[in-house]
Design an enzyme around this catalytic site. Structure first.
Site, PDB file in Angstrom:
ATOM      1  N   ASN A 137       8.187  -7.046   3.912  1.00 38.01           N
ATOM      2  CA  ASN A 137       7.391  -6.363   2.879  1.00 38.01           C
ATOM      3  C   ASN A 137       8.151  -6.264   1.561  1.00 38.01           C
ATOM      4  O   ASN A 137       7.795  -5.464   0.699  1.00 38.01           O
ATOM      5  CB  ASN A 137       7.000  -4.963   3.357  1.00 38.01           C
ATOM      6  CG  ASN A 137       6.138  -5.021   4.607  1.00 38.01           C
ATOM      7  OD1 ASN A 137       5.214  -5.823   4.691  1.00 38.01           O
ATOM      8  ND2 ASN A 137       6.446  -4.184   5.581  1.00 38.01           N
ATOM      9  N   GLU A 167      -6.414   4.085   2.720  1.00 38.35           N
ATOM     10  CA  GLU A 167      -5.355   3.302   2.079  1.00 38.35           C
ATOM     11  C   GLU A 167      -5.956   2.585   0.892  1.00 38.35           C
ATOM     12  O   GLU A 167      -7.165   2.354   0.866  1.00 38.35           O
ATOM     13  CB  GLU A 167      -4.782   2.285   3.090  1.00 38.35           C
ATOM     14  CG  GLU A 167      -4.086   2.982   4.239  1.00 38.35           C
ATOM     15  CD  GLU A 167      -3.564   2.037   5.316  1.00 38.35           C
ATOM     16  OE1 GLU A 167      -3.340   0.848   5.040  1.00 38.35           O
ATOM     17  OE2 GLU A 167      -3.385   2.516   6.444  1.00 38.35           O
TER      18      GLU A 167
HETATM   19  C1  LIG Z   1       4.746   1.209   6.012  1.00 31.28           C
HETATM   20  C2  LIG Z   1       3.642   2.175   5.831  1.00 31.28           C
HETATM   21  C3  LIG Z   1       3.876   3.549   5.824  1.00 31.28           C
HETATM   22  C4  LIG Z   1       5.211   4.135   6.164  1.00 31.28           C
HETATM   23  O1  LIG Z   1       6.153   3.935   5.175  1.00 31.28           O
HETATM   24  P1  LIG Z   1       7.705   3.863   5.547  1.00 31.28           P
HETATM   25  O2  LIG Z   1       8.377   4.201   4.275  1.00 31.28           O
HETATM   26  O3  LIG Z   1       7.961   2.481   6.025  1.00 31.28           O
HETATM   27  O4  LIG Z   1       7.945   4.889   6.612  1.00 31.28           O
HETATM   28  C5  LIG Z   1       2.811   4.379   5.555  1.00 31.28           C
HETATM   29  N1  LIG Z   1       1.580   3.890   5.323  1.00 31.28           N
HETATM   30  C6  LIG Z   1       1.325   2.569   5.349  1.00 31.28           C
HETATM   31  C7  LIG Z   1      -0.051   2.096   5.086  1.00 31.28           C
HETATM   32  C8  LIG Z   1       2.346   1.674   5.615  1.00 31.28           C
HETATM   33  O5  LIG Z   1       2.080   0.364   5.680  1.00 31.28           O
END
Ligand SMILES: *Cc1c(COP(=O)(O)O)cnc(C)c1O
Length: 397
Positions: A54, A182
């Site tokens: 990512n 999201e």
């Molecule tokens: C990766 C992710 C998280 C968590 O974030 P981290 O910093 O990796 O713990 C939360 N929400 C979504 C949609 C993600 O893809």
């Protein structure tokens, strides 16, 4: 004495059973130690294109980010050594929170240990047993875990379907109400109808939490995310994000009003009962944000490459779902087929991990391709050929 292995009361016994079952369903996860990170990685002298990172903007390796991390490490030391609410809040944390608030166009921001901890922590701070959460069916596990911890009643609406949400919101309910979604979906790469959802939230007087984990760095002015891109008014109550994807480091945050921030400091257990993020991590995030602010077109460049790549995959016959971002799923369905395809791609020099339940719904196994700026247009053209031949060889095309 019976041995541990044959004693049915030994924990080793049921654990071994649980593992066998997962293996049989092609659902076992294994950890592979890699020697480096990012969109191109070396394994035993061979270069692989990594489509499972990512690190969208390649910032994990950027000299400015490394320098900022190094300076913070040298100046403050390895750890923050206590919780944010005790003596763990350094001027660095305050600087980062101001920078994030500015970047996101919100009055305030609060930084925590990770994005997972943000979602797990703030939902229970906002709602409890007598309250209601309305969540898109595909929201991230960290949000689901936050909802479970809160004890609030969960109402799931159909993916990216505001009419399904509206029908739920119209039912009379007592208590506080929170919508969660999201802005770019992590496993499908599609975009939520944020304007409509935001309008519904304000019409029904409901709080709205938008997870921008995969939008930041890519969408909006200087990668500020889709809330900024769409200039939503009123702003969603909360914009959460992570420092660990496009920003290339580690940590999470939520942007909100100053009053909300002050409240979350009192009520978020994952914030209060955990040590503050380490100085080097905060330094890295400050460096990455500065780089985003200095560059205006990094995200647009990657989205343009992703568009070309995605349309070519679609033309070749892959099911890329409704992707409109740097995240491109190749829907396969069957767990074992997805694993086999992933293994073949690995032999051909591409790392593209098979994503299986419970990360995606049952029967929805897929290869999730995530593009980064480490993938040049030439490299992507080569990868396209590999994906198509492998897809044919595996009977997927
Ligand atoms: C990766 C992710 C998280 C968590 O974030 P981290 O910093 O990796 O713990 C939360 N929400 C979504 C949609 C993600 O893809």
């Amino acid at each position: 004495m019976t041995s541990v292995k044959t004693n049915p009361n030994s924990p080793e016994h049921w654990v071994a059973d649980a593992l066998t079952q997962r293996r049989a369903a092609h659902l076992e996860r294994t950890l592979i130690p890699y020697g480096n990170v990012g969109g191109r990685i070396e394994i035993e002298g061979r270069t692989f294109l990594n489509f499972s990172s990512n690190d969208y903007l390649n910032l994990s390796q950027h000299p400015r980010v490394l320098r900022a991390a190094h300076e913070a490490l040298t100046r403050y030391g390895a750890g923050a050594t206590s919780s944010r609410v005790v003596t763990g809040t350094l001027d660095l944390h305050a600087d980062l929170e101001s920078a994030l608030a500015r970047h996101k166009g919100y009055p305030a921001a609060l930084v925590m240990g990770s994005g997972y901890l943000v979602n797990c922590g703030i939902v229970p701070a906002l709602v409890g047993r007598n309250d209601h959460v309305f969540a898109d069916r595909l929201v991230h596990a960290s949000l689901i875990d936050g909802i479970r911890l809160s004890g609030a009643r969960l109402h799931r609406f159909a993916h990216n379907d505001p009419s399904s949400l509206e029908a739920l919101l119209k039912r009379p309910t007592e208590g506080r109400r929170l919508i969660v979604t999201e802005s770019v979906f992590s496993m499908d790469g599609d975009l939520s109808p944020l304007e409509v959802i935001n309008a519904l939230a304000s019409e029904h007087g409901t709080m709205l939490l938008v997870d921008e984990a995969h939008a930041v760095g890519l969408f909006g002015p200087h990668g500020a995310g889709r809330i900024q891109e769409l200039q939503l008014t009123p702003q969603p109550t909360f914009a959460m994000g992570t420092l660990s994807k496009a920003l290339g480091g580690y940590g999470g945050y939520v942007a909100c009003s100053s009053t909300m921030r002050q409240y979350l400091i009192q009520a978020t257990r994952s914030f209060i009962y955990s040590t503050a993020p380490a100085p080097a991590v905060i330094g890295a995030a400050l460096g990455a944000l500065a780089e985003l602010e200095a560059q205006s077109a990094l995200g647009a460049e990657l989205l343009a490459r992703a568009h070309t790549f995605r349309e070519a995959l679609r033309d070749a016959g892959f099911n890329v779902l409704q992707s409109q971002s740097q995240i491109i799923p190749l829907r396969i369905g069957d767990n074992e087929k997805a694993l086999r395809f992933s293994r073949r791609l690995h032999e051909d020099g591409l790392i593209a991990v098979a994503i299986r339940p419970p990360t995606v719904p049952p029967g929805e196994a897929r290869i999730r391709l995530s593009l980064t700026l480490a993938h040049s247009s030439e490299a992507l053209a080569g990868a396209l050929n590999v994906l198509i031949s492998a897809g044919k060889a595996e009977g997927l095309l």
